[in-house]
Design a protein around this motif. Sequence first.
Motif, PDB file in Angstrom:
ATOM      1  N   MET A   1     -72.603   2.200 -30.096  1.00 48.44           N
ATOM      2  CA  MET A   1     -71.514   3.148 -29.777  1.00 48.44           C
ATOM      3  C   MET A   1     -71.984   4.128 -28.708  1.00 48.44           C
ATOM      4  O   MET A   1     -73.054   4.715 -28.824  1.00 48.44           O
ATOM      5  N   TYR A   2     -71.157   4.282 -27.676  1.00 50.35           N
ATOM      6  CA  TYR A   2     -71.458   5.242 -26.603  1.00 50.35           C
ATOM      7  C   TYR A   2     -70.325   6.252 -26.524  1.00 50.35           C
ATOM      8  O   TYR A   2     -69.153   5.881 -26.510  1.00 50.35           O
ATOM      9  N   VAL A   3     -70.677   7.534 -26.509  1.00 47.53           N
ATOM     10  CA  VAL A   3     -69.671   8.592 -26.376  1.00 47.53           C
ATOM     11  C   VAL A   3     -70.095   9.504 -25.229  1.00 47.53           C
ATOM     12  O   VAL A   3     -71.270   9.867 -25.118  1.00 47.53           O
ATOM     13  N   CYS A   4     -69.133   9.839 -24.364  1.00 47.87           N
ATOM     14  CA  CYS A   4     -69.457  10.706 -23.227  1.00 47.87           C
ATOM     15  C   CYS A   4     -69.772  12.116 -23.726  1.00 47.87           C
ATOM     16  O   CYS A   4     -68.991  12.705 -24.462  1.00 47.87           O
ATOM     17  N   GLY A   5     -70.918  12.619 -23.318  1.00 47.49           N
ATOM     18  CA  GLY A   5     -71.376  13.925 -23.798  1.00 47.49           C
ATOM     19  C   GLY A   5     -71.051  15.054 -22.833  1.00 47.49           C
ATOM     20  O   GLY A   5     -70.310  14.869 -21.867  1.00 47.49           O
TER      21      GLY A   5
ATOM     22  N   GLU B   1     -73.240   7.380 -13.931  1.00 46.21           N
ATOM     23  CA  GLU B   1     -74.344   7.644 -14.875  1.00 46.21           C
ATOM     24  C   GLU B   1     -74.043   7.034 -16.248  1.00 46.21           C
ATOM     25  O   GLU B   1     -74.932   6.491 -16.895  1.00 46.21           O
ATOM     26  N   CYS B   2     -72.770   7.105 -16.690  1.00 45.30           N
ATOM     27  CA  CYS B   2     -72.434   6.560 -18.010  1.00 45.30           C
ATOM     28  C   CYS B   2     -72.579   5.035 -18.018  1.00 45.30           C
ATOM     29  O   CYS B   2     -73.119   4.464 -18.965  1.00 45.30           O
ATOM     30  N   SER B   3     -72.090   4.380 -16.940  1.00 47.06           N
ATOM     31  CA  SER B   3     -72.206   2.917 -16.879  1.00 47.06           C
ATOM     32  C   SER B   3     -73.666   2.494 -16.906  1.00 47.06           C
ATOM     33  O   SER B   3     -74.058   1.582 -17.637  1.00 47.06           O
TER      34      SER B   3
ATOM     35  N   PRO C   1     -59.739   9.495 -14.573  1.00 50.37           N
ATOM     36  CA  PRO C   1     -60.321   8.283 -13.999  1.00 50.37           C
ATOM     37  C   PRO C   1     -61.644   7.840 -14.645  1.00 50.37           C
ATOM     38  O   PRO C   1     -62.089   6.728 -14.386  1.00 50.37           O
ATOM     39  N   HIS C   2     -62.281   8.709 -15.460  1.00 48.23           N
ATOM     40  CA  HIS C   2     -63.678   8.441 -15.835  1.00 48.23           C
ATOM     41  C   HIS C   2     -63.888   7.074 -16.499  1.00 48.23           C
ATOM     42  O   HIS C   2     -64.702   6.267 -16.041  1.00 48.23           O
ATOM     43  N   HIS C   3     -63.148   6.793 -17.574  1.00 38.41           N
ATOM     44  CA  HIS C   3     -63.397   5.531 -18.287  1.00 38.41           C
ATOM     45  C   HIS C   3     -62.878   4.323 -17.513  1.00 38.41           C
ATOM     46  O   HIS C   3     -63.459   3.233 -17.570  1.00 38.41           O
TER      47      HIS C   3
ATOM     48  N   ASN D   1     -62.993   4.040 -14.380  1.00 40.69           N
ATOM     49  CA  ASN D   1     -64.038   3.778 -13.382  1.00 40.69           C
ATOM     50  C   ASN D   1     -65.288   3.160 -14.010  1.00 40.69           C
ATOM     51  O   ASN D   1     -65.928   2.293 -13.415  1.00 40.69           O
ATOM     52  N   GLU D   2     -65.632   3.610 -15.216  1.00 37.52           N
ATOM     53  CA  GLU D   2     -66.782   3.010 -15.914  1.00 37.52           C
ATOM     54  C   GLU D   2     -66.548   1.506 -16.113  1.00 37.52           C
ATOM     55  O   GLU D   2     -67.441   0.689 -15.895  1.00 37.52           O
ATOM     56  N   ILE D   3     -65.323   1.160 -16.546  1.00 33.36           N
ATOM     57  CA  ILE D   3     -64.998  -0.255 -16.784  1.00 33.36           C
ATOM     58  C   ILE D   3     -65.144  -1.060 -15.484  1.00 33.36           C
ATOM     59  O   ILE D   3     -65.760  -2.130 -15.461  1.00 33.36           O
TER      60      ILE D   3
HETATM   61 ZN   LIG Z   1     -68.861   8.976 -19.555  1.00 30.75          ZN
END
Ligand SMILES: [Zn+2]
Length: 445
Positions: A28-32, A211-213, A236-238, A240-242
Amino acid sequence: MQYKLKLYNTLTNNLEEFVPFNEHSIGMYVCGPTVYDRAHIGNARPAVVFDVLYRLLKYLYGNVKYVRNITDVDDKIYKAAKSRNISINEITQNTTKMYHDDMAALNVLPVNIEPKATEHISNIIEFIQRIIDAGSGYISNNHVYFDINTFNNYGLLSNRTLENLINGSRIEISQNKNNPGDFVLWKPIDDEFPVGWESPWGKGRPGWHIECSAMAHKYLGTSFDIHGGGCDLIFPHHENEIAQSYAANHKLMAKYWIHNGHVMINCTKMSKSLGNFCTVREMLENFDGETIRLALLMTHYKSPLNFCSNVLQQAQNILDKWYKAIIDEEIKETNDVDINILNSLLDDLNTPQAIRTISHTIKNNSCINIVINTCRKFLGILTKDPNEWFHYSTVNENWVLEQIELRAIAKKNKDYKEADMIRNILLAKGIRLEDTPTGTKWKRD
Ligand SMILES: [Zn+2]
């Protein structure tokens, strides 16, 4: 698997049964947080919501790898450090420490891995290079951009077309971009932000999304089970991560995308009655961490939450009632769990339903030991000794007057045991009652 966990997946817009890639290892990853200022209630909500999910997953599967990042490179950090005349390191380290303290006060368990962006620059550079090699990244005027036209499913998570996405949001306008929706992966140092790292594209710093990806990939692999965060991160964050992760790995980054609802704060109203307490630290001056935690869990995680002093007072009243009911109980640790509470949580983390069950069970004085243990295990509340709770939880005048009224009612009903208990609880909080012919008066010891 004995139990079925259902979670609402933003990616499919459906309530789905959770089926992990590997039952023996859940990812599990959660944006901090971006660490430049004290955590506010909008930072606390995902931390608490995903803490409940983490506790539940650990119970169901045992081995859970929970990764939550620290964004310690950002223009906002640099600006804050400059305005306070301190170093970037000092501001990020201090703020990270304060974030940990505040979350611990809310009984949020530490995560397994908490990667910092600045400690993963080489992973980020490598990830950007893979995107460029795959034909999805391009260099323009010392910047590296992601070309969204190379990803056919862009808009999948937010369920919108590219045109709608671009029209409906604040997109950075730049002549460097091929397409207005393209987003930055690497940007060069400039006068505004002179701090950076060497890279194949010159000295600079990574964009936020990459950074998250890169860090999720390092710790959880190409595809993992759950990616979470606040709903304001969907676009846009998630999105864009995808796109980035698909370009680099040719796989969908995560299977279940879970988002908590917005937090609305009526700041004017709150500052009028209780002072400005938008930050967790300020709220902790007036309320116990468990009260803030319960206030966050009284609303279902997907719904918007209007956070105001009434909600906190309501949470405190509930906890006072629960602690009062268990003051004479000897709570023994047990692994047994209350099936009704568990079932509520299995149903897309229905914490309001779980809270109703706890209230009902405590009121009926049945199976209290198991209920308290279940409550501690999954919800992270009722963890204190009741005497300690009444000693330390905040006393305010309205609460005292309410207790005096409840005591008067108890006496009228000849329930002297209840009346004495209320007197003793007040005494434990340093409030002394005096019955006079004109009514009950109170004073602080
Ligand atoms: Zn993130």
